[in-house]
Write a protein that holds these residues in place. Structure first.
Motif, PDB file in Angstrom:
ATOM      1  N   LEU A 118       0.194 -10.866  26.918  1.00 58.46           N
ATOM      2  CA  LEU A 118       0.328 -11.469  28.247  1.00 58.46           C
ATOM      3  C   LEU A 118       1.001 -12.835  28.168  1.00 58.46           C
ATOM      4  N   MET A 119       0.621 -13.630  27.181  1.00 54.66           N
ATOM      5  CA  MET A 119       1.242 -14.941  27.014  1.00 54.66           C
ATOM      6  C   MET A 119       2.738 -14.789  26.748  1.00 54.66           C
ATOM      7  N   GLN A 120       3.089 -13.818  25.944  1.00 51.85           N
ATOM      8  CA  GLN A 120       4.493 -13.571  25.628  1.00 51.85           C
ATOM      9  C   GLN A 120       5.278 -13.209  26.881  1.00 51.85           C
ATOM     10  N   GLU A 121       4.633 -12.496  27.794  1.00 50.84           N
ATOM     11  CA  GLU A 121       5.321 -12.025  28.993  1.00 50.84           C
ATOM     12  C   GLU A 121       5.395 -13.066  30.101  1.00 50.84           C
ATOM     13  N   ILE A 122       4.488 -14.014  30.140  1.00 50.52           N
ATOM     14  CA  ILE A 122       4.463 -14.938  31.269  1.00 50.52           C
ATOM     15  C   ILE A 122       5.196 -16.245  31.010  1.00 50.52           C
ATOM     16  N   MET A 123       5.418 -16.608  29.737  1.00 54.57           N
ATOM     17  CA  MET A 123       5.967 -17.936  29.454  1.00 54.57           C
ATOM     18  C   MET A 123       6.872 -17.902  28.228  1.00 54.57           C
ATOM     19  N   SER A 124       8.048 -18.536  28.338  1.00 53.45           N
ATOM     20  CA  SER A 124       8.967 -18.599  27.204  1.00 53.45           C
ATOM     21  C   SER A 124       8.423 -19.542  26.136  1.00 53.45           C
TER      22      SER A 124
END
Length: 213
Positions: A86-92
């Motif tokens: 999820l972190m990978q998908e929401i923020m660069s």
């Protein structure tokens, strides 16, 4: 030329892969599997975009609920893997490099963002709520944020490396074209010389024939 074209195509493909890695952009196929277009705004790349999204999450309940639902496609086998995905998908990585979980070391605090509520909701909707503690969610986030600068640095080095390779291949292609032009020029000069010599020979022959008459 064919070999150089192949090298260029390979390097361009590699550059595209690096760019995709940097943005970790949700694929069109994954977006099509959702009921809304919410994920098109993710991953968030800049601080300005993050501020806008945080404001929207604070005021638009429907948007927040759609985001929670759509992010469900990234749920993994366990809580830790899910949080990391999820972190990978929401923020660069570039944006994440400015954050730590509590805002330590003069960085901004991720735990103050509405995105944390979103991640927690996604996880607790998919796993047994009684078994998911705040620590289960916060620990992977802390780790992911801590390593964001290193990931971003690797991405930058990779892009620089590919760009340098493209420049080298482009120079090789220019040199090869120059060499081909030189070869063609020599061949054309030789052909012109042969034609001129043939013309001279014909003129001499014609002159001799006239004198003999």
């Amino acid at each position: 030329m064919a070999n150089i074209d192949l090298k260029i195509d390979t390097l361009i493909a590699e550059m595209r892969n690096v760019t995709k890695l940097m943005t970790t952009k949700t694929t069109d196929k994954e977006i099509e599997n959702t009921e809304s277009q919410t994920l098109k705004a993710y991953p968030i790349l800049t601080e300005d975009d993050l501020i806008k999204e945080e404001r929207r999450l604070s005021t638009d309940i429907l948007h927040k609920n759609n985001l929670i639902k759509d992010l469900g496609i990234f749920v993994q086998a366990d809580v830790k893997s899910t949080v990391l995905k999820l972190m990978q998908e929401i923020m660069s990585n570039a944006l994440a490099s400015n954050y730590s979980f509590h805002g330590a070391h003069k960085k901004k605090a991720f735990d103050k963002l509405k995105l944390l509520d979103v991640i927690s909701s996604v996880v607790r909707c998919r796993f047994t709520k009684s078994l998911v503690t705040n620590k289960h969610i916060s620990d992977p986030i802390k780790s992911w944020l801590r390593h964001a600068p290193a990931r971003f640095s690797r991405e930058q080095k990779k892009i620089t490396h590919v760009a340098n390779d493209l420049e080298i291949v482009a120079e090789d292609e220019i040199n090869e074209v120059d060499n081909e032009n030189q070869v063609n020029t020599v061949a054309n000069n030789a052909a012109d010389k042969n034609i001129n010599e043939k013309i001279v020979d014909e003129n001499l022959l014609n002159s001799d024939e006239k004198k003999s008459k």
